[in-house]
Scaffold this active site. Structure first.
Site, PDB file in Angstrom:
ATOM      1  N   VAL A 114      44.461  41.658  40.597  1.00  0.00           N
ATOM      2  CA  VAL A 114      43.530  42.167  41.599  1.00  0.00           C
ATOM      3  C   VAL A 114      42.333  42.761  40.874  1.00  0.00           C
ATOM      4  O   VAL A 114      42.447  43.350  39.806  1.00  0.00           O
ATOM      5  CB  VAL A 114      44.189  43.208  42.534  1.00  0.00           C
ATOM      6  CG1 VAL A 114      45.182  42.527  43.452  1.00  0.00           C
ATOM      7  CG2 VAL A 114      44.881  44.316  41.757  1.00  0.00           C
ATOM      8  N   CYS A 115      41.167  42.527  41.467  1.00  0.00           N
ATOM      9  CA  CYS A 115      39.909  43.012  40.911  1.00  0.00           C
ATOM     10  C   CYS A 115      39.763  42.516  39.472  1.00  0.00           C
ATOM     11  O   CYS A 115      40.008  41.353  39.189  1.00  0.00           O
ATOM     12  CB  CYS A 115      39.846  44.532  41.030  1.00  0.00           C
ATOM     13  SG  CYS A 115      38.182  45.222  40.909  1.00  0.00           S
ATOM     14  N   VAL A 116      39.394  43.395  38.554  1.00  0.00           N
ATOM     15  CA  VAL A 116      39.121  42.952  37.189  1.00  0.00           C
ATOM     16  C   VAL A 116      40.384  42.718  36.377  1.00  0.00           C
ATOM     17  O   VAL A 116      40.310  42.435  35.180  1.00  0.00           O
ATOM     18  CB  VAL A 116      38.179  43.946  36.466  1.00  0.00           C
ATOM     19  CG1 VAL A 116      36.823  43.994  37.163  1.00  0.00           C
ATOM     20  CG2 VAL A 116      38.790  45.332  36.393  1.00  0.00           C
ATOM     21  N   GLY A 117      41.535  42.811  37.011  1.00  0.00           N
ATOM     22  CA  GLY A 117      42.776  42.439  36.330  1.00  0.00           C
ATOM     23  C   GLY A 117      42.772  40.990  35.888  1.00  0.00           C
ATOM     24  O   GLY A 117      43.522  40.605  34.988  1.00  0.00           O
ATOM     25  N   THR A 134      37.310  37.150  40.522  1.00  0.00           N
ATOM     26  CA  THR A 134      37.416  38.553  40.139  1.00  0.00           C
ATOM     27  C   THR A 134      36.319  39.295  40.883  1.00  0.00           C
ATOM     28  O   THR A 134      35.637  38.723  41.729  1.00  0.00           O
ATOM     29  CB  THR A 134      37.280  38.729  38.608  1.00  0.00           C
ATOM     30  OG1 THR A 134      37.564  40.095  38.256  1.00  0.00           O
ATOM     31  CG2 THR A 134      35.874  38.372  38.129  1.00  0.00           C
TER      32      THR A 134
END
Length: 327
Positions: A114-117, A134
């Site tokens: 999730v997100c910048v993961g 992302t």
């Protein structure tokens, strides 16, 4: 007998709080809405058991260390963290997390970020040859750092085989709902969405957060106001000459100031804004292509085709088939 679905969410210093708690809440509500039959068992794994301070300053407690994660997992969920630089956020690559992912991902039925993961999945080689998304603010970084990954900065989430990637930050909830829908069906996911007062499928992609917002801040208020004017008048005359006249500047001086403030030319900026608007209409309406082109100031279907191919490498029809969201 209830099937246990082991979900492990990674936590580490400065991780985004909602990226962790959002999906955990979705899975918990799925358990509640099914009377426990969903079987989600969520655990947080960190560098060591105990407190981890998130970017928000709120501390979470890791149930176990990365080294203690073993056995077959249903879902491995990876949030992210950013470092703040003068030019904007930069996704942090935590090498301990990457090493753990390389070892642990094969134990999981599916892996999701999730997100910048997504940057951590990419650094572990889990996105090679795949399409991923992302947060829009670090999409260019993800593409530059990982040429083997096809980065699409617009979708709320992308599934590519057993790997899922989500946009940021509240989009972690959308992705978690999609995981629940895959496991238990859309009826259960809809029940969870109702409890969260969310749409089961959010309309639109990250492009709804607009070209003006995704551009770096400017120092001149008049240029900032002009960008808002452009967004509100896409079907009007937005030629460099017309914009320069509105700014009471010569066309040459205006072009120089605009590039200095935004890093791009007026023509390129206007085209990007019009393509963004066209994408929203393709995602959320059934308007014929000539109406989409007219509403966005692109003029003709031919120009719409040419602009979309230039900006995102696809045709209007193909884009609509993939991202159409309205009922």
């Amino acid at each position: 007998m209830v099937m246990i679905r082991r979900v492990v969410i990674a936590v580490f210093p400065d991780v985004d709080l909602l990226d962790v708690t959002g999906p955990a809440e979705v899975f918990a509500l799925a358990n509640r809405e099914t009377g426990g039959r969903a079987g989600y068992q969520v655990r947080l794994a960190g560098p060591a058991p105990g407190a981890v301070t998130t970017f928000a300053g709120v501390r979470l407690l890791a149930d176990l260390s990365f080294a203690e994660v073993d056995g077959v997992l249903d879902t491995l969920l990876v949030p992210g963290a950013v470092d703040l630089h003068p030019d904007g956020p930069v996704a942090r690559i935590d090498r301990d997390v990457v090493a753990w992912l390389e070892k642990t991902a094969p134990l999981a039925r599916r892996v999701a970020s999730v997100c910048v993961g997504a940057h951590l999945l990419a650094a572990a080689g889990l996105l090679d040859g795949k399409t991923a998304t992302t947060h829009w603010s670090t999409a260019a970084q993800l593409a530059a750092d990982n040429p083997a990954v096809t980065v699409d900065p617009d979708p709320i989430f992308v599934r590519c085989g057993d790997v899922w990637t989500g946009a940021g930050i509240s989009a972690c909830m959308d992705l978690a709902l999609a995981l629940v829908a895959e496991d238990l069906g859309e009826e259960v996911a809809m029940a969870v969405a109702r409890q969260l007062v969310m749409y089961l499928k959010r309309q639109g992609g990250q492009s709804q957060f607009s070209v003006p917002l995704s551009q770096p801040p400017v120092s001149r208020r008049d240029i900032d106001e002009l960008r808002m004017f452009i967004a509100d008048h896409l079907a009007g005359d937005l030629s460099a000459a017309a914009l320069a006249e509105r700014m009471c500047l010569s066309e040459r001086h205006f072009a120089r100031v605009f590039r200095q403030e935004t890093g791009t030319t007026p023509a390129a900026y206007v085209e990007a804004a019009r393509v963004e608007a066209a994408r929203r209409l393709l995602e959320s309406t059934d308007q014929p292509l000539d109406q989409v082109a007219s509403a966005c100031g692109l003029g003709s279907v031919e120009t719409l085709h040419r602009a979309l191919r230039k900006q995102i490498g696809t045709t209007p029809a193909a884009y609509r088939r993939r991202f159409r969201t309205a009922s």
